[in-house]
Scaffold this motif. Sequence first.
Motif: not given
Lengths: 1204, 766
Positions: B172, B174, B184-190, B193, B195, B203-204, B252
């Motif tokens: 992914m 992040q 701790a925040k993060s935005y996750v993208f597949r 795909k 974009l 999305m952000l 992971p």
Amino acid sequence: MNVNQHTPMAPPYGQPQPGYGQPGYGQPNYAPLDGGYPAPYAPHNGPASAYHPGIPQQGPARGPPTSGPPPVQAAPQYNQHSSGDIQNGPPPVTQAPPRPPASMQYNQGGVNMSAQQPSFPQHYGPPPTMHQVTNQMTGMHISSGPPTPAGPGYAPPPSSQPPTSSHYGGTPQPSYSQSHPPASSAPSQPPPSSAPAVSQQYYPSSAPPSQQPFNSLPPTSQQRFVSPVQPQQTFPPSSSSSYSGPAPPPTHTSSAPVTQPQQPFLPPQPPFSSAPSGQPPAFTAGPPPPTQGSFPLQAPPPSSQPGSFPPPGPPPSSVASGQYPSSMPPPPQQQPPQSQPPPFHPGPPPPQSQMPPTSIGQSNHQPPGPQGPPSPTGPLQQPPLQQGMPTGYPPQHNGAFGQVRSPQPGYGGPYPGQPNYGAPAPAPQAQKRLDPDAIPSPIQVIEDDKAKTNEPFTTGVRGQAPPLVTTNFQVKDQGNASPRFVRCTAYNMPCTADMAKQSQVPLAAVIKPLATLPPDETPPYVVDHGEGGPIRCNRCKAYMCPYMQFIEGGRRFQCSFCSCVTEVPPHYFQHLDHTGKRVDCYDRPELSLGSYEFLATVDYCKNNKIPQPPAFIFLIDVSYNAVKSGLVSIICQELKSLLDHLPRENPEIDSVIRVGFVTYNKVLHFYNVKASLAQPQMLVVSDVSDMFVPLLDGFLVNVNESRQVIESLLDQIPEMFADTRETETVFGPVIQAGLEALKAADCAGKLFVFHTSLPIAEAPGKLKNREDKKLIGTDKEKSLFQPQAGFYNNLAKECVTQGCCVDLFLFPNQYVDVATLGVVPVSTGGSIYKYTYFQAQSDQERFLNDLRRDIQKPVGFDAVMRVRTSTGIRATDFYGSFFMNNTTDVELAGLDCDKAITVEFKHDDKLSEETGALMQCAVLYTSCSGQRRLRIHNMAVNCCSQLADLYRNCETDTIINFLSKYAFRGVLNNPTKAVRDTLVNQCAQILACYRKNCASPSSAGQLILPECMKLLPVYLNCVLKSDVLLPGADVSLDDRAYLRQLISCMDVAETHVFFYPRLLPLVKLESGALPVAVRDSEERLSKGGVYLLETGLHLFLWVGASVQQELLLNIFGTPSFGQIDSSMTSLPVLENPFSQRLREIIESFRAQRSRYMKLVVVKQEDRAELMFKHFLVEDKSASGGASYVDFLCHMHKEIRQLLS
Amino acid sequence: MSTYQEFIQQNEDRDGVRFSWNLWPSSRLEATRLVVPVSCLFTPLKERPDLPPVQYEPVLCSRANCKAVLNPLCQVDFRAKVWACNFCFQRNPFPPSYAGISEVNQPAELMPQFSTIEYIVQRGPQTPLIFLYVVDTCLEEEDLQALKGSLQMSLSLLPPNALVGLITFGRMVQVHELSCEGIAKSYVFRGTKDLTSKQIQEMLGLMKPAATGPQGRPVAPQDAVASCRFLQPVHRVDMNLTDLLGELQRDPWPVPQGKRPLRSTGVALSVAVGLLEGTFPNTGARVMLFVGGPPTQGPGMVVGDELKTPIRSWHDIQKDNARHLKKATKFYEALANRSAANGHCIDIYACALDQTGLLEMKCLSNLTGGHIVMGDSFNTSLFTQTFQGVFSKDFNGDFRMAFGGVLEIKTSRELKVCGAIGPCVSLNSKAPCVSENEMGIGGTNQWKMCSLTPSSTLGIYLEVVNQHNAPIPQGGRGAIQFVTQYQHSNTQKRIRVTTITRNWADAQSQIQHIESSFDQEAAAVLMARLGVFRAESEEGPDVLRWLDRQLIRLCQKFGQYNKEDPTSFRLSESLSLYPQFMFHLRRSPFLQVFNNSPDESSYYRHHFTRQDLTQSLIMIQPILYSYSFHGPPEPVLLDSSSILPDRILLMDTFFQLVIYHGETIAQWQKAGYQEMPEYQNFKQLLKAPQDDANDILETRFPMPRYINTEHGGSQARFLLSKVNPSQTHNNLYAWGQESGAPILTDDVSLQVFMDHLKKLAVSSSA
């Protein structure tokens, strides 16, 4: 007819009344009635006639064949019973009691035979007076079909019956009569030395109650209802008793010989018969008495009717009429009983009254009479009404009458005028209408059943109907599944498809595979058959069960489902004893019990891999609405403690279930709560169009290991979103996310979704607001129940494949389209909870309790249920929360202890009376500890070639459960009006079939209901009036969809209370016993009283306007009605016994139900009362639903149309 | 010709310019006959500690399509306060602020020593530097730890106000939010795909209010806040980021046996580019991509995750067998162009034993001026020191990096611009001085270099367009002006202007002069760049043939010989080394792919096209030093004959530093003489090359691979593959010299090469 159809307007029934009075029903009815009266009673005979050509004179008819033999047969029968008694004797005894009612009937039979005449005459004697009344009553006579059915059912030995009846009549009556008065004291019965004792015991204790109930009810219903059921019931108990004793099998074998003639009875008897050979003698002599107790039902009906009834015939009719009349005018009500009593009294009096069960109608009437006459009864009746519960008789009478009368006396003051409430039955109408007290009362039936259930219910006897769901009883598993797991609509299935079609009685079972058992019952044992897995039939794959026949010295077994012979694996081999049973039979649950579990091997696992421990994922809506209402912080706060209570099998061990957290609005936030982190991490996924799981490690964690991180997270979530302005939400991606997470972790699990609004954000599964009240009542209405997007169906399918169960908690402030959002929960075996206009203060408690229960309750995952049946029938349709890929496998991503599945059976061949019908429900699931298991429930029911047997062994509550699910599914594809019509039709056909085939001929104007279905009309009416089928103006589309889905997985107990709420008068509360409920009608409410109403979803405390100050002080701690705060959701804790007890009761109600009920205090004439009145289901509803009385009239009309 | 050498040296030192010809042929025809085009290597930001920038705006020619900057070549009328543009001859008045000028009071830009001058201008808001780390987490634990350490270290090197961002990726992608406290925040993208930039920004949550709010409710202006969530000043998030990096875990997701980890490099870059595009368009920013393997999924995938399918080799590519090559290349090119358009540069730090897809990704750095660093592991000093080198500072304490450079070239009328080769993209500026004849990146007179270092050097190719029949008057001079606008690392906007001039010469009459003005080093590098540029799009042999033909023509043009007599062939001093450069160039990894992976070729070419002349020459012809007891260290021939047993050799190929102990030396060392007090001199001998190597290591960027080997050592191949195989197994005995190491190769030696060259040069048919 029209009446019903007019849904929208109240008129249907309302109008009908007038209509009934004269135009529609009235005249025709009346006319015939009068003339028919004789007939009505004839009906009693009728049943007998049905069986035996010679209708009226059945007695003789039977006599001939039987007469001679009869005694003998009777004797044997008794013997059997007696034997049963003997064997079971000690143990079973207890069970027998419940059935006593049957005995009552028999008694009647007996009465008819010997004492009958005398008694009847007397009985009837009085009736004449009644006649007049009856005329007015019109055609509503409800004659008790039961007698007849009973006859037939048991009849198989028709020949014998008459004789038996005679025998019984003679002996039993006396005994009963005596016994009754003495109450349970067996003394009278002594005659039958061996059996008698038993019988006496039974009867005395149990019987009386049964009678009483009848009596009480009877007054009204008696004539109408003959209780065929009772007889059946009586038997079962006996049988059960037999089982309880030793081993079921032996009983069967032994029974076989003796019973054959009586086979119909046999099933039950066998057990008994097997035991004591010596008993027979006892029976021969004494038998009569005992038989009376048990058999009476069967024999009596036929015999009694022919013999005794015929003569009385006319009078009976009069009696019946008398009853009605009584009902008609308020005062009459009281009178009827009285009037009747006299008749009875005169006769063999007391005994008869008791016996009456058979003649129910009469007996019922009589009871009052008898009561009156017997000093005890009289007094009892009135005062006891509500209070006197204790002894069998008096209490019952009380109860029965109590309701009727009690209101009058107690409430009487206020009520008499009834006009007070005005609504239901204004005096004027009353004259034309039926007396509500004269029609079958659910309360009466419930109380009767309670009263006769004193002993544990043992499941050893095939085809034995269990006590009602409203009765508290203990179950002993002796080879068939406990009724807590499986309940059937009919415990005696018709042998052929033609019969089934003719009767229209649905053949279905309500299965609750993981039901929780009370602490005093043993949960199913877990059996491990080793690496080879469970032993199964080679052909049909049925699992090893008590029905398998071992042959060839134990080397093979023959499947009782498909008859295929299978080798016994060497490790499972065991020698057989001389009866052909395996020696280790009682050491192995799968050979001796109805319910047990197998450990499944890896072959039973998905992909042949031992499953991972399941996971719970919490998905919390954090949009503006959710945050503002306080929901988010409530959930987070609660989860912190709840996580310690995840389901586990061994309370000593920590749950292996892993948890994960997601919040969402327009985007999703996953949380990494890995134990090694100092702080949780949030992972935002905004790509909702193509959902995926952003992390693997750390999303699903063990609670104990990650406790600190989780707590930190739950503390922070509310803060993080405190300032959110996001109002849009997504929904489809949320479930996808959970699903993907489970996929990634390769485990099954459950999603808890907390959602607030219609998902309008751009994403898959986006919905639009389509609520359109204009569609209601049109052909397009059905579309509103269908999901608006196919997306969710596909998603549900995927979820099921993965074993992902979804529980949805909704907190809508407006339309959210439950019909669509619910697709996934419903298809995955999940639940939906809805809290409309959620407000932290008032709804928090309900929500949290629901949540707690939902999280903690035992649950299985990734389940597949398969119902196998013996050749001849097939499980054809399934109702509930699940998904089906093919026609046989019920797939449940999740299955919890509250979920029931209704299975409908259809014939595909003939069934044999000898072997009965077997069904085996096997549920393969993953336990909450991650173990793969099979839970097996076995159920055997009888088969009959006589319709009467069918009608005698039905369970109305289960039928209603089936019909409601059937109807609620129907609204998906049909206009609701069509669905209602179908229901009414089917019901009419059922009853018409009974009338035509099982009841003795009688005037067409007389309504004759089978004993065990006498509540069918009232319950059915409740179904018809439900919000789903007949919505009021204020019922939202969401509510209807919600209810529709809710009902689909309810078990019998839940549907029962849902459709016919429990209404308790709170006058005097004593510890240990609940007050006797009153019927759901405004007429029954006293302005001076306080009532508690429970539906399983709602809980109301209704306070009369002129309530006694003392009550107010006790309950609310306030002296004035005006000071009651109707917004309270819990009662103040006051230190007085009344308050304590009331709160106890409320708590116990809540504990009983799978959903927490918020207490709503309703003050009379308050605005909220409208809502409350909605649940008074016997009254006309605001949305146009008919009152009970009107509906009964309507039903009658339908039946008559069918008959003509 | 010391004068020319001095002149060249002086020009390079002052202006960072080296021309192939320092006298320009005055007509187009003659120019083409010179074979080597009039061209130059230009180092726009050559470090000039002696050149303080001036604090005012340059004065421009007022002609719309000229806009040349006032320079020392302009004619100035001090009285009229007017100056004439030396390119278009437009007469321009001085701006009011120049009212005080006079012949004794001239502004700096008019003084001849300021042919290069730098202006500091105040334009637009000053934006801090932006560093966006894009980190691969599919690394071995050891590598990841090392990388984390390097990243954390780099935070301390950044100026406090610099904005940093972090994107991590594996399966992914992040994007970490740095502003939040607690969680701790993060935005996750597949990772699979592709974009669009718009989708990514949506999305952000970076969309402007206008795009949101269907409710009609104006959303609070959050763009400032929003962008800050991902890019925060170092001083604010130092701790946060350090912790975040500290907690960074390996990807992971399980990697099954026989599979490569799924690495979403393409999407990660796409997100990084999209993020910057949405938040800081047209602002200097540096995306630093750290990868430990090839992209294995999603757009930009270079190889599948099956280990059994190896990553493409040159062989596969030639056979058109590389499945993902075209698609991936196209994807990265699109990204590179977007990134370049917004002025963001992309560095690639690829450390893995196998290839990492540099071939496909090279354009990211090539087009944006980013670095490419290739190593075996993040846990090596090669990476750590190179990475530190990125943040090296100049004499002023400023980073040696500049952003958003735009180079514009103005020429006198006789010249036109054909193109440029270097870390730049065309801005498609169609000025009159743009030639239709493209060499390198042509069709424009403006190029963008998203990132520049003081050593970034462009090859600029020009064309003489003056017609033969329109002779230039004697003494006429041609002029070229380089105008470089850029964002200095201290966030200032600056303009550096270099104006140079050369004399015209008539090629017919002054051919000797022209010949002697030939800068063979510059010419070799410029021709090499052309060759490498061609090699990117043409087959290797074609390029070699072209190079050979050019060489032969040059020799024919300037050689002195008798027809058909190879032995008579002579080249003048100013061209004498040129054939040798070409010989080594032909053997270099820039043109030879044999023995090099596609990634290595890309890597070498990347550096070759951006380094300055000295470094480029080293790359073409490595330097070989000899250390022995016979005398002081001395450069020796890059020839197998230089490999003697009693010598220590130090070879610098730019990418590698090889210390080679001759056979005897190696034996001595094994015997431990250096430990003995009486052999201190031997110890010193051993140490000398190491010291010199260290000096090189410290200054070179990227840090070369340091190899210490000896006679017979396996690593000696690095040396043996570079030296001229004058002695091979074929001629070993024929030569009969006392020494040297025979090279086992069939490659031609310089001698053979020269023989052939002479033969062809004198041949009349060639």
